[in-house]
Design a protein around this motif. Sequence first.
Motif, mmCIF file in Angstrom:
data_model
loop_
_atom_site.group_PDB
_atom_site.id
_atom_site.type_symbol
_atom_site.label_atom_id
_atom_site.label_comp_id
_atom_site.label_asym_id
_atom_site.label_seq_id
_atom_site.Cartn_x
_atom_site.Cartn_y
_atom_site.Cartn_z
ATOM 1 N N UNK A 370 0.578 -1.153 0.167
ATOM 2 C CA UNK A 370 -0.058 -0.086 -0.050
ATOM 3 C C UNK A 370 0.856 1.244 0.141
ATOM 4 N N UNK A 371 2.169 1.237 0.431
ATOM 5 C CA UNK A 371 3.155 2.280 0.337
ATOM 6 C C UNK A 371 3.568 2.652 -0.718
ATOM 7 N N UNK A 372 3.583 1.623 -1.911
ATOM 8 C CA UNK A 372 4.131 1.994 -3.385
ATOM 9 C C UNK A 372 3.569 3.000 -3.863
ATOM 10 N N UNK A 373 2.410 3.358 -4.255
ATOM 11 C CA UNK A 373 1.769 4.548 -5.061
ATOM 12 C C UNK A 373 2.518 5.773 -4.284
ATOM 13 N N UNK A 374 2.369 5.893 -3.034
ATOM 14 C CA UNK A 374 2.641 7.083 -2.224
ATOM 15 C C UNK A 374 4.231 7.465 -2.689
ATOM 16 N N UNK A 375 5.128 6.179 -2.370
ATOM 17 C CA UNK A 375 6.449 6.411 -2.470
ATOM 18 C C UNK A 375 6.969 6.778 -4.124
ATOM 19 N N UNK A 376 6.123 6.090 -4.841
ATOM 20 C CA UNK A 376 6.418 6.574 -6.327
ATOM 21 C C UNK A 376 6.154 7.847 -6.550
ATOM 22 N N UNK A 379 8.930 9.671 -5.487
ATOM 23 C CA UNK A 379 10.288 9.212 -6.325
ATOM 24 C C UNK A 379 9.991 10.375 -7.384
ATOM 25 N N UNK A 380 8.969 10.430 -8.174
ATOM 26 C CA UNK A 380 8.874 11.422 -9.168
ATOM 27 C C UNK A 380 9.322 12.856 -8.787
ATOM 28 N N UNK A 381 8.843 13.060 -7.500
ATOM 29 C CA UNK A 381 9.091 14.584 -7.178
ATOM 30 C C UNK A 381 10.576 14.886 -6.218
ATOM 31 N N UNK A 382 11.101 13.643 -6.285
ATOM 32 C CA UNK A 382 12.658 13.906 -5.905
ATOM 33 C C UNK A 382 12.914 13.728 -4.298
ATOM 34 N N UNK A 383 11.829 13.288 -3.503
ATOM 35 C CA UNK A 383 12.140 12.952 -2.103
ATOM 36 C C UNK A 383 12.684 11.467 -1.929
#
Length: 445
Positions: A370-376, A379-383
């Motif tokens: 469930x974390x993956x969409x948030x992390x992705x 990731x696109x934003x650079x954090x």
Amino acid sequence: MAVNEYQQQVKVLSDQLLELQRPIRILDAIKWPSEVEKTFFKDKGRELPRLPENHYQNQELGFDPVQQRDRFLHLRRETRRKLGRSDGLGGILCRTIDQYLLVIDMLANRGSPEFGRYSRALYGSARDHLRGDRKTLRQLGEKLGEIFSMPGAAHLVRPYEKNISATDAVDILQDRLGNYFDPGDIRVILSDGIVSDAAAGGDYIKINQDASFTEFDLQVLEVHEGWVHVGTTLNGRQQPWATWLSVGSPRVTACQEGLAVLMETLTFSSYPGRALKVSDRVVAVDMAEQGADFLDVYHFFTNRGLPPADSYKITQRVFRGGTLSGGSVFSKDLSYLRGFVENVNFIRSAIQSGVPEILPMLFVGKITLDDIPILYQHYLEGTITGPHYIPEMFRDLNGLYVWFGFASGMSVINMGRVQRHFQTLFAKMPKVAPLYEKVIDSAVD
């Protein structure tokens, strides 16, 4: 809040979480002395294991439960205040903190009926339904147990003996993992302080100096402990802001262990006996949850033909921390099967939903699905930094896409009818020795 300011806030809170979780070691807090096993077999397995008097009360936790709970609660308040209640990364941090609060309560209740209640809250129950399905983990475990116990599974058992010493295993694994990790990033070491044959740490794998191994065992350890457990830890350590991704609370256990078992299958490193062990653990947890005591579970497996040492090990894993009379048990071993199913379904769903590019994020650190969409998104934003160590089939997704695409397409086929068709052919086959034995004999000649 500016991006740089936000990232700094994430790092400060994340580093605080790392510091608070550092003294919490679940398996160390519930482990049994090695003498317990020796006494159990000296009594020929006829009496319950004899733990030292007040064993858990005398086993130091390494932290004060009340103080540690207060510190986690303070960090949760600070996370919500600084990042906001609707922030994605803040939400992951708060859910992780909630897990550690449950861990503290579970460990404070070792050896009592309450221990099992907290364990179920953290790891689930064998009677839980699989996500999106009506079947329970116990039902799936039983079905897989039947499949991996069929005569055909026995036909495939290769003539591999446990003839690789612990010392040789260290050298072999260090050499193989040196081809996957950068120089100096992983160590394989001998240990005399672990109960299992091997265990992964942050940047190392411990090998039990008293154990011996087959070639199959080393294949499993390479991908399970190395590629997944150590690999995701090192990927988490490379995060510049979300540093908590390098450590795992119980909320990530199913994803981690399921991914490790999946990698065993995708690399053809596993074998029926290994897969049977995963399903057996679900059965053991369910029996103990329903009130079977240690001897009931132990003899269930010995009566089924499992060697006494293996039967003790699988039973001990379930009863550590709980009560020997059953009911209150450590249910972590459900994570392997639950996580395998959930990882497979996640990958299939990502492919069918047209977003296979998120799949490498499975290796970004210690996460839940469930974390993956948030992390992705971050990731696109650079954090969030993308994973450095990724198995090849997740680096180039073409083969994986095709594999799971075919698997999804074939799910519409009525396998019952297909099996009935081919069973008429199989019934006429002579019962012969496995093909591989003939191949080996030819090679020897």
